[in-house]
Design a protein around this motif. Structure first.
Motif, PDB file in Angstrom:
ATOM      1  N   ILE A 143       0.807  -1.224   0.000  1.00 16.49           N
ATOM      2  CA  ILE A 143       0.000   0.000   0.000  1.00 16.49           C
ATOM      3  C   ILE A 143       0.841   1.276   0.000  1.00 16.49           C
ATOM      4  CG2 ILE A 143      -0.317  -0.027   2.533  1.00 16.49           C
ATOM      5  CD1 ILE A 143      -3.136   1.199   1.956  1.00 16.49           C
ATOM      6  N   LYS A 144       2.019   1.210   0.643  1.00 10.91           N
ATOM      7  CA  LYS A 144       2.827   2.434   0.760  1.00 10.91           C
ATOM      8  C   LYS A 144       3.434   2.882  -0.567  1.00 10.91           C
ATOM      9  CE  LYS A 144       4.611   0.343   4.254  1.00 10.91           C
ATOM     10  NZ  LYS A 144       5.702  -0.081   5.142  1.00 10.91           N
ATOM     11  N   LEU A 145       3.359   2.021  -1.591  1.00  7.74           N
ATOM     12  CA  LEU A 145       3.920   2.376  -2.899  1.00  7.74           C
ATOM     13  C   LEU A 145       3.007   3.295  -3.707  1.00  7.74           C
ATOM     14  CD1 LEU A 145       5.283  -1.123  -4.013  1.00  7.74           C
ATOM     15  CD2 LEU A 145       6.616   0.814  -3.171  1.00  7.74           C
ATOM     16  N   CYS A 146       1.759   3.477  -3.246  1.00  5.13           N
ATOM     17  CA  CYS A 146       0.783   4.272  -4.005  1.00  5.13           C
ATOM     18  C   CYS A 146       1.291   5.696  -4.229  1.00  5.13           C
ATOM     19  CB  CYS A 146      -0.534   4.317  -3.243  1.00  5.13           C
ATOM     20  SG  CYS A 146      -1.724   5.472  -3.950  1.00  5.13           S
ATOM     21  N   PHE A 147       1.271   6.164  -5.515  1.00  3.46           N
ATOM     22  CA  PHE A 147       1.606   7.570  -5.764  1.00  3.46           C
ATOM     23  C   PHE A 147       0.375   8.366  -6.202  1.00  3.46           C
ATOM     24  CE2 PHE A 147       3.997   6.136  -9.920  1.00  3.46           C
ATOM     25  CZ  PHE A 147       2.791   5.880 -10.572  1.00  3.46           C
ATOM     26  N   ALA A 148      -0.804   7.815  -5.890  1.00  2.00           N
ATOM     27  CA  ALA A 148      -2.075   8.543  -6.017  1.00  2.00           C
ATOM     28  C   ALA A 148      -2.444   8.948  -7.446  1.00  2.00           C
ATOM     29  CB  ALA A 148      -2.069   9.765  -5.094  1.00  2.00           C
ATOM     30  N   CYS A 149      -2.141   8.113  -8.434  1.00  3.23           N
ATOM     31  CA  CYS A 149      -2.485   8.458  -9.818  1.00  3.23           C
ATOM     32  C   CYS A 149      -3.982   8.347 -10.076  1.00  3.23           C
ATOM     33  CB  CYS A 149      -1.725   7.576 -10.806  1.00  3.23           C
ATOM     34  SG  CYS A 149      -2.261   5.849 -10.829  1.00  3.23           S
ATOM     35  N   GLY A 150      -4.650   7.438  -9.325  1.00  2.00           N
ATOM     36  CA  GLY A 150      -6.101   7.322  -9.446  1.00  2.00           C
ATOM     37  C   GLY A 150      -6.593   6.370 -10.510  1.00  2.00           C
ATOM     38  N   ILE A 151      -5.689   5.564 -11.078  1.00  2.00           N
ATOM     39  CA  ILE A 151      -6.161   4.624 -12.107  1.00  2.00           C
ATOM     40  C   ILE A 151      -7.094   3.571 -11.481  1.00  2.00           C
ATOM     41  CG2 ILE A 151      -4.321   2.860 -12.075  1.00  2.00           C
ATOM     42  CD1 ILE A 151      -4.387   3.074 -15.190  1.00  2.00           C
ATOM     43  N   CYS A 152      -6.894   3.289 -10.190  1.00  2.00           N
ATOM     44  CA  CYS A 152      -7.773   2.348  -9.479  1.00  2.00           C
ATOM     45  C   CYS A 152      -9.208   2.873  -9.485  1.00  2.00           C
ATOM     46  CB  CYS A 152      -7.285   2.126  -8.047  1.00  2.00           C
ATOM     47  SG  CYS A 152      -6.842   3.636  -7.169  1.00  2.00           S
ATOM     48  N   THR A 153      -9.347   4.148  -9.147  1.00  2.00           N
ATOM     49  CA  THR A 153     -10.676   4.762  -9.090  1.00  2.00           C
ATOM     50  C   THR A 153     -11.296   4.816 -10.486  1.00  2.00           C
ATOM     51  OG1 THR A 153     -10.100   6.019  -7.136  1.00  2.00           O
ATOM     52  CG2 THR A 153     -11.903   6.882  -8.454  1.00  2.00           C
ATOM     53  N   ALA A 154     -10.471   5.155 -11.480  1.00  2.00           N
ATOM     54  CA  ALA A 154     -10.976   5.255 -12.849  1.00  2.00           C
ATOM     55  C   ALA A 154     -11.404   3.897 -13.399  1.00  2.00           C
ATOM     56  CB  ALA A 154      -9.910   5.869 -13.755  1.00  2.00           C
ATOM     57  N   ARG A 173      -5.562   6.981   0.471  1.00  2.00           N
ATOM     58  CA  ARG A 173      -5.097   8.216   1.134  1.00  2.00           C
ATOM     59  C   ARG A 173      -5.498   8.216   2.604  1.00  2.00           C
ATOM     60  NH1 ARG A 173      -0.896   9.919  -0.362  1.00  2.00           N
ATOM     61  NH2 ARG A 173      -1.209  11.837   0.809  1.00  2.00           N
ATOM     62  N   MET A 174      -6.716   7.800   2.884  1.00  2.00           N
ATOM     63  CA  MET A 174      -7.197   7.783   4.269  1.00  2.00           C
ATOM     64  C   MET A 174      -6.350   6.845   5.130  1.00  2.00           C
ATOM     65  SD  MET A 174     -11.327   7.869   3.602  1.00  2.00           S
ATOM     66  CE  MET A 174     -11.921   8.163   5.273  1.00  2.00           C
ATOM     67  N   VAL A 175      -5.979   5.702   4.541  1.00  2.00           N
ATOM     68  CA  VAL A 175      -5.142   4.754   5.292  1.00  2.00           C
ATOM     69  C   VAL A 175      -3.766   5.371   5.530  1.00  2.00           C
ATOM     70  CG1 VAL A 175      -3.976   2.502   5.221  1.00  2.00           C
ATOM     71  CG2 VAL A 175      -6.348   2.698   4.450  1.00  2.00           C
ATOM     72  N   LEU A 176      -3.181   5.952   4.474  1.00  2.20           N
ATOM     73  CA  LEU A 176      -1.827   6.510   4.608  1.00  2.20           C
ATOM     74  C   LEU A 176      -1.814   7.683   5.593  1.00  2.20           C
ATOM     75  CD1 LEU A 176      -0.571   6.321   0.885  1.00  2.20           C
ATOM     76  CD2 LEU A 176      -0.112   4.722   2.758  1.00  2.20           C
ATOM     77  N   LEU A 177      -2.922   8.406   5.673  1.00  7.16           N
ATOM     78  CA  LEU A 177      -3.009   9.525   6.612  1.00  7.16           C
ATOM     79  C   LEU A 177      -3.324   9.072   8.048  1.00  7.16           C
ATOM     80  CD1 LEU A 177      -4.920  12.155   4.443  1.00  7.16           C
ATOM     81  CD2 LEU A 177      -2.570  12.358   5.280  1.00  7.16           C
ATOM     82  N   GLY A 178      -3.689   7.796   8.190  1.00  2.78           N
ATOM     83  CA  GLY A 178      -3.939   7.284   9.530  1.00  2.78           C
ATOM     84  C   GLY A 178      -5.357   7.474  10.039  1.00  2.78           C
ATOM     85  N   MET A 179      -6.314   7.586   9.114  1.00  3.77           N
ATOM     86  CA  MET A 179      -7.708   7.777   9.547  1.00  3.77           C
ATOM     87  C   MET A 179      -8.342   6.425   9.874  1.00  3.77           C
ATOM     88  SD  MET A 179      -8.478  10.629   6.644  1.00  3.77           S
ATOM     89  CE  MET A 179      -9.991  11.350   7.238  1.00  3.77           C
ATOM     90  N   LYS A 180      -7.771   5.782  10.872  1.00  2.00           N
ATOM     91  CA  LYS A 180      -8.099   4.389  11.168  1.00  2.00           C
ATOM     92  C   LYS A 180      -9.576   4.156  11.493  1.00  2.00           C
ATOM     93  CE  LYS A 180      -6.716   0.627  14.247  1.00  2.00           C
ATOM     94  NZ  LYS A 180      -5.719   0.178  15.228  1.00  2.00           N
ATOM     95  N   GLN A 181     -10.079   4.863  12.448  1.00  4.01           N
ATOM     96  CA  GLN A 181     -11.459   4.582  12.871  1.00  4.01           C
ATOM     97  C   GLN A 181     -12.459   4.871  11.768  1.00  4.01           C
ATOM     98  OE1 GLN A 181     -12.302   2.614  15.193  1.00  4.01           O
ATOM     99  NE2 GLN A 181     -10.141   2.595  15.755  1.00  4.01           N
TER     100      GLN A 181
END
Lengths: 164, 293
Positions: A21-32, A50-58
């Motif tokens: 997961i930490k390799l994500c560079f947020a290109c968004g092809i997953c969403t597309a 992004r939420m995971v990488l930012l630590g928005m656990k709950q």
């Protein structure tokens, strides 16, 4: 606002399938590429990462949208960074279950699997029909699935949820 | 050619027509199926709940076949994906294999280790082990004038890195070739690679049906005679639930949905009744008339 858990990304990365997961560079092809996102904008793979990488656990673990992945692997196949997002979602859901978040339809399925070893009970009536159609009988499951669920403590997880 | 047949829960519960047709077609090509009483759920439904439970459930089914020295033939693409993923993990991580065997043994479930086995979807067995040219030689009745829409489904193709000889998931060809060898035309269409949505059916019917809709819309508008697929989950979405989806969106599709072995079986000259063609939810009567049955 939720207190952030900076270590959340490591927890996800430790689960099988969550490693990259930490390799994500947020290109968004997953969403597309996502057939769910096309219909329901509440489900957005890039945002979940992004939420995971930012630590928005709950917020992530308690959300309904983590259960919306259809596990079609379109995102996984197209990710230029090799993030296996379908597996990342499984890692997140595994963590959610450990915290007591599990949709009712899943606990119902587990209950059926424990009792019959399969998602459908094949009873005498079905077997009569099968034989009539020239198909071999299907014997009752031997309880292996139930045993595995007990020894991997799925039982306790479900029980804990029912108490909540 | 001998395989342990792993029908999977959904085929046993809702896909008797698929099982009948697959067994008939297998017989025609001399593929022998062995029944194993030890087979239970593949683990797919619990993968998102607890990975260790998933791994152990898949591994135990694999060990049951391994002990008998048999490769596994699957009918369901979700079972194929789950068992293949677990099998690959066990083959690549011998320590994991011995750990799981030991953990099962401690809990009274005993399997002897044998040679590594292969998991193969029935369609892949037809495509790779039998082969299109061998199939062509056995065709008795060319199904000309039929326009068929192939639905590959997700797990038959993806994730590509768990499969031997993976196809391009954006542009696969095995099912198209297998359709064309019957004499039918395999049509190209926009929604071909769309997911069936079965993965979210238990979470939200509305969402799942909205995923099914574009495909049914496109195919019903374009004089396609039938959709052909090879996964019971996909079939639940397109065949079993087609009426519900028609009602929900106030549209009419009336699109017959066949399992691939049903189509091939017709071309091999097998009786439609033996192929379970009367059990498909959307009536196949007009389709069979067009075929000349």
């Amino acid at each position: 606002m939720e207190k952030l858990s900076p270590k959340f990304k490591y927890e996800v990365a430790q689960e099988p399938g969550g490693e990259d997961i930490k390799l994500c560079f947020a290109c968004g092809i997953c969403t597309a590429s996502c057939p769910i996102r096309e219909i329901d904008e509440g489900y957005n793979p890039r945002r979940i990462i992004r939420m995971v990488l930012l630590g928005m656990k709950q917020r992530v673990l308690s959300s309904d949208f983590i259960w919306f992945c259809s596990s079609c692997y379109a995102c996984t196949e197209r990710c230029p960074q090799g993030v296996r997002f379908t597996d990342v979602m499984n890692a997140i859901k595994n963590l959610a279950v450990k915290q007591g978040y599990i949709p009712a339809s899943f606990t119902q399925q587990i209950d059926i699997l424990k009792r019959f070893g399969r998602l459908y009970e094949i009873d005498e009536f079905d077997n009569k029909k099968r034989v009539g159609f020239g198909l071999p009988r299907v014997e009752k499951a031997k309880g292996f699935t139930n045993k595995i669920m007990v020894l991997t403590e799925l039982d306790e997880i479900i029980l804990r949820n029912n108490e909540k | 050619m001998k395989y342990a047949l792993y029908p999977g829960c959904t085929v046993l519960g809702r896909g008797r027509n698929y099982e009948m047709a697959a067994r008939e077609v297998a017989k025609a090509f001399g593929i022998e199926f062995v029944e194993l009483d030890d087979f239970e759920c593949c683990g797919f439904p619990v993968k998102s709940v607890n990975y260790e439970t998933f791994m152990m459930m898949g591994a135990r089914n694999i060990f049951a076949a391994e002990e008998k020295g048999l490769d596994i033939c699957t009918l369901c693409s979700a079972c194929t994906g789950s068992l293949t993923e677990v099998n690959k993990h066990l083959i690549e991580h011998f320590d994991e294999k011995t750990r799981i065997i030991a953990r099962l043994k401690r809990n009274g479930i005993n399997y002897r280790m044998g040679r590594d086995i292969t998991i193969k979807h029935f369609t892949k067995i037809l495509y790779e082990d039998i082969g299109v040219s061998e199939i062509e030689e056995q065709i008795e009745k060319k199904l000309s004038n039929l326009n068929i829409a192939a639905h590959y489904g997700c797990h038959y193709l993806k994730p590509t890195d768990i499969y031997d000889n993976p196809e391009d998931p954006e542009n696969p060809h095995s099912l198209d070739e297998l359709i064309m060898v019957t004499g039918a035309n395999s049509v190209d269409y926009n929604e071909k690679m769309r997911c069936c949505g079965a993965g979210v059916l238990a979470i939200s019917e509305d969402l799942a049906y909205s995923i099914v809709r574009p495909k049914l819309q496109e195919l019903s508008k374009n004089s396609v005679d039938a959709m052909v697929l090879h996964c019971p989950f996909c079939s639940v979405m397109y065949d079993d639930n087609q009426k519900k989806i028609e009602q929900k969106f106030e549209e009419k599709y009336n699109l017959p949905v066949l399992y691939y072995p049903q189509l091939l079986g017709l071309a091999l000259g097998i009786d439609a009744k033996l192929l379970g063609l009367r059990m498909n939810r959307v009536s196949t009567r007009a389709f069979l008339e067009k075929v000349g049955i």
